[in-house]
Motif scaffolding. Structure first.
Motif, PDB file in Angstrom:
ATOM      1  N   LEU A   2       0.818  -1.055   0.059  1.00 57.85           N
ATOM      2  CA  LEU A   2       0.140   0.017  -0.062  1.00 57.85           C
ATOM      3  C   LEU A   2       0.819   1.290   0.018  1.00 57.85           C
ATOM      4  CD1 LEU A   2      -2.947   1.196   0.311  1.00 57.85           C
ATOM      5  CD2 LEU A   2      -2.437   1.176   2.890  1.00 57.85           C
ATOM      6  N   ARG A   3       0.566   2.296  -0.774  1.00 55.83           N
ATOM      7  CA  ARG A   3       1.702   3.478  -0.982  1.00 55.83           C
ATOM      8  C   ARG A   3       0.418   4.576  -1.130  1.00 55.83           C
ATOM      9  NH1 ARG A   3       6.592   5.376  -3.885  1.00 55.83           N
ATOM     10  NH2 ARG A   3       5.850   7.450  -4.373  1.00 55.83           N
ATOM     11  N   ILE A   4       0.584   5.601  -0.152  1.00 53.32           N
ATOM     12  CA  ILE A   4      -0.310   6.405  -0.149  1.00 53.32           C
ATOM     13  C   ILE A   4       0.536   8.005  -0.181  1.00 53.32           C
ATOM     14  CG2 ILE A   4      -1.767   7.836   1.494  1.00 53.32           C
ATOM     15  CD1 ILE A   4      -2.650   5.251   2.755  1.00 53.32           C
ATOM     16  N   GLU A   5       0.338   8.773  -0.907  1.00 57.63           N
ATOM     17  CA  GLU A   5       0.802  10.160  -1.028  1.00 57.63           C
ATOM     18  C   GLU A   5      -0.050  11.172  -0.706  1.00 57.63           C
ATOM     19  OE1 GLU A   5       3.235  10.858  -4.662  1.00 57.63           O
ATOM     20  OE2 GLU A   5       3.208   8.692  -4.743  1.00 57.63           O
ATOM     21  N   ASN A   6       0.565  12.343   0.199  1.00 54.56           N
ATOM     22  CA  ASN A   6      -0.360  13.382   0.562  1.00 54.56           C
ATOM     23  C   ASN A   6       0.193  14.494   0.734  1.00 54.56           C
ATOM     24  OD1 ASN A   6      -2.662  14.460   1.367  1.00 54.56           O
ATOM     25  ND2 ASN A   6      -3.162  13.403   3.245  1.00 54.56           N
ATOM     26  N   SER A   7      -0.204  15.640   0.638  1.00 52.09           N
ATOM     27  CA  SER A   7       0.266  16.960   1.173  1.00 52.09           C
ATOM     28  C   SER A   7       0.366  17.395   2.360  1.00 52.09           C
ATOM     29  CB  SER A   7      -0.157  17.917   0.099  1.00 52.09           C
ATOM     30  OG  SER A   7      -1.704  18.168   0.387  1.00 52.09           O
ATOM     31  N   TYR A   8       0.958  18.117   3.000  1.00 56.26           N
ATOM     32  CA  TYR A   8       0.777  18.550   4.504  1.00 56.26           C
ATOM     33  C   TYR A   8       1.268  19.730   4.610  1.00 56.26           C
ATOM     34  CZ  TYR A   8       5.576  17.991   5.133  1.00 56.26           C
ATOM     35  OH  TYR A   8       6.888  17.935   4.953  1.00 56.26           O
ATOM     36  N   LEU A   9       0.564  20.341   5.596  1.00 57.22           N
ATOM     37  CA  LEU A   9       0.941  21.989   6.010  1.00 57.22           C
ATOM     38  C   LEU A   9       1.322  21.552   7.575  1.00 57.22           C
ATOM     39  CD1 LEU A   9      -2.171  24.015   4.553  1.00 57.22           C
ATOM     40  CD2 LEU A   9       0.303  23.899   3.797  1.00 57.22           C
ATOM     41  N   ASN A  10       0.973  20.705   8.343  1.00 62.05           N
ATOM     42  CA  ASN A  10       1.017  20.881   9.618  1.00 62.05           C
ATOM     43  C   ASN A  10       1.619  19.473  10.478  1.00 62.05           C
ATOM     44  OD1 ASN A  10      -0.220  23.411  10.302  1.00 62.05           O
ATOM     45  ND2 ASN A  10      -2.185  22.666   9.772  1.00 62.05           N
ATOM     46  N   VAL A  11       2.715  19.161   9.675  1.00 61.02           N
ATOM     47  CA  VAL A  11       3.198  17.748   9.929  1.00 61.02           C
ATOM     48  C   VAL A  11       4.866  17.973   9.916  1.00 61.02           C
ATOM     49  CG1 VAL A  11       3.366  15.229   9.385  1.00 61.02           C
ATOM     50  CG2 VAL A  11       1.111  16.464   9.042  1.00 61.02           C
ATOM     51  N   ASN A  12       5.536  17.123  11.171  1.00 58.29           N
ATOM     52  CA  ASN A  12       6.739  17.340  11.006  1.00 58.29           C
ATOM     53  C   ASN A  12       7.219  15.751  11.054  1.00 58.29           C
ATOM     54  OD1 ASN A  12       7.333  19.932  11.158  1.00 58.29           O
ATOM     55  ND2 ASN A  12       7.013  19.794  13.247  1.00 58.29           N
ATOM     56  N   LEU A  13       8.236  15.209  10.513  1.00 59.26           N
ATOM     57  CA  LEU A  13       8.814  14.019  10.706  1.00 59.26           C
ATOM     58  C   LEU A  13       9.912  13.855  11.596  1.00 59.26           C
ATOM     59  CD1 LEU A  13       8.564  11.007   9.493  1.00 59.26           C
ATOM     60  CD2 LEU A  13      10.461  11.473   7.776  1.00 59.26           C
ATOM     61  N   VAL A  14       9.598  13.032  12.523  1.00 60.74           N
ATOM     62  CA  VAL A  14      10.571  12.777  13.760  1.00 60.74           C
ATOM     63  C   VAL A  14      10.852  11.542  14.046  1.00 60.74           C
ATOM     64  CG1 VAL A  14      11.029  13.887  16.261  1.00 60.74           C
ATOM     65  CG2 VAL A  14       9.853  15.134  14.870  1.00 60.74           C
ATOM     66  N   ARG A  15      12.207  11.093  13.902  1.00 62.34           N
ATOM     67  CA  ARG A  15      12.466   9.930  14.050  1.00 62.34           C
ATOM     68  C   ARG A  15      11.541   8.710  13.451  1.00 62.34           C
ATOM     69  NH1 ARG A  15      12.812  10.040  20.199  1.00 62.34           N
ATOM     70  NH2 ARG A  15      12.052  12.119  19.829  1.00 62.34           N
ATOM     71  N   GLY A  16      11.041   8.949  12.185  1.00 59.25           N
ATOM     72  CA  GLY A  16      10.212   8.325  11.504  1.00 59.25           C
ATOM     73  C   GLY A  16       8.694   8.365  11.884  1.00 59.25           C
ATOM     74  N   ASN A  17       8.271   9.101  12.746  1.00 57.58           N
ATOM     75  CA  ASN A  17       7.140   9.342  13.063  1.00 57.58           C
ATOM     76  C   ASN A  17       6.610  10.876  12.422  1.00 57.58           C
ATOM     77  OD1 ASN A  17       6.618   7.015  14.841  1.00 57.58           O
ATOM     78  ND2 ASN A  17       8.070   8.019  16.105  1.00 57.58           N
ATOM     79  N   LEU A  18       5.244  10.822  12.018  1.00 59.05           N
ATOM     80  CA  LEU A  18       4.708  11.835  11.411  1.00 59.05           C
ATOM     81  C   LEU A  18       4.160  12.480  12.671  1.00 59.05           C
ATOM     82  CD1 LEU A  18       2.951  10.766   8.028  1.00 59.05           C
ATOM     83  CD2 LEU A  18       4.781  12.481   8.584  1.00 59.05           C
ATOM     84  N   LEU A  19       4.408  13.775  12.917  1.00 55.61           N
ATOM     85  CA  LEU A  19       3.561  14.445  14.518  1.00 55.61           C
ATOM     86  C   LEU A  19       2.950  15.698  13.869  1.00 55.61           C
ATOM     87  CD1 LEU A  19       6.746  14.039  16.532  1.00 55.61           C
ATOM     88  CD2 LEU A  19       4.738  12.656  16.516  1.00 55.61           C
ATOM     89  N   THR A  20       1.839  16.056  14.588  1.00 49.97           N
ATOM     90  CA  THR A  20       1.066  17.092  14.079  1.00 49.97           C
ATOM     91  C   THR A  20       1.727  18.288  14.573  1.00 49.97           C
ATOM     92  OG1 THR A  20      -1.067  18.410  13.921  1.00 49.97           O
ATOM     93  CG2 THR A  20      -0.566  16.863  15.893  1.00 49.97           C
ATOM     94  N   THR A  21       1.491  19.570  14.167  1.00 46.83           N
ATOM     95  CA  THR A  21       1.978  20.665  14.689  1.00 46.83           C
ATOM     96  C   THR A  21       0.810  21.610  14.982  1.00 46.83           C
ATOM     97  OG1 THR A  21       2.351  21.815  12.714  1.00 46.83           O
ATOM     98  CG2 THR A  21       4.120  20.946  13.381  1.00 46.83           C
ATOM     99  N   LYS A  22      -0.227  21.002  15.037  1.00 47.89           N
ATOM    100  CA  LYS A  22      -1.699  21.483  15.413  1.00 47.89           C
ATOM    101  C   LYS A  22      -1.687  21.556  17.089  1.00 47.89           C
ATOM    102  CE  LYS A  22      -4.165  20.167  11.277  1.00 47.89           C
ATOM    103  NZ  LYS A  22      -5.172  19.452  10.900  1.00 47.89           N
ATOM    104  N   LYS A  23      -2.467  22.498  17.385  1.00 50.23           N
ATOM    105  CA  LYS A  23      -2.621  22.617  18.944  1.00 50.23           C
ATOM    106  C   LYS A  23      -3.237  21.572  19.435  1.00 50.23           C
ATOM    107  CE  LYS A  23      -2.489  27.935  18.898  1.00 50.23           C
ATOM    108  NZ  LYS A  23      -2.926  28.942  19.478  1.00 50.23           N
ATOM    109  N   ASP A  24      -4.428  21.164  18.839  1.00 51.47           N
ATOM    110  CA  ASP A  24      -5.251  19.917  19.388  1.00 51.47           C
ATOM    111  C   ASP A  24      -4.663  18.628  18.965  1.00 51.47           C
ATOM    112  OD1 ASP A  24      -7.169  18.044  19.990  1.00 51.47           O
ATOM    113  OD2 ASP A  24      -8.479  18.567  18.509  1.00 51.47           O
ATOM    114  N   LYS A  25      -3.699  18.098  19.740  1.00 50.33           N
ATOM    115  CA  LYS A  25      -2.902  16.985  19.049  1.00 50.33           C
ATOM    116  C   LYS A  25      -3.454  15.615  19.369  1.00 50.33           C
ATOM    117  CE  LYS A  25       1.528  19.234  19.732  1.00 50.33           C
ATOM    118  NZ  LYS A  25       1.416  19.971  18.451  1.00 50.33           N
ATOM    119  N   LYS A  26      -4.577  15.690  20.352  1.00 53.44           N
ATOM    120  CA  LYS A  26      -5.275  14.353  20.624  1.00 53.44           C
ATOM    121  C   LYS A  26      -5.982  13.834  19.510  1.00 53.44           C
ATOM    122  CE  LYS A  26      -8.421  12.498  24.092  1.00 53.44           C
ATOM    123  NZ  LYS A  26      -9.233  13.111  25.202  1.00 53.44           N
TER     124      LYS A  26
END
Length: 64
Positions: A2-26
């Motif tokens: 499975l291969r998924i490509e997507n654009s983003y505005l509020n995401v950082n890649l940290v140690r192999g994990n996509l992390l949101t930069t949004k205030k509501d992380k939950k």
């Protein structure tokens, strides 16, 4: 595979994990964590790459 490509505005890649930069992380990133758990359980492979405002997630499960 499975291969998924997507654009983003509020995401950082940290140690192999996509992390949101949004205030509501939950409420963000739950789907990818579920995929990671399934792949781990069935010895699959996950690869995440970020580049130029987009990310690519590739998941592989092997048939027996």
């Amino acid at each position: 595979m499975l291969r998924i490509e997507n654009s983003y505005l509020n995401v950082n890649l940290v140690r192999g994990n996509l992390l949101t930069t949004k205030k509501d992380k939950k409420g963000h990133g739950l789907g990818l964590e579920s995929v990671k758990k399934v792949l781990s359980k069935y010895n699959g492979v996950l690869q995440i790459n970020c580049d130029k405002g987009g990310f690519i997630v590739e998941a592989v499960l092997y048939c027996r």
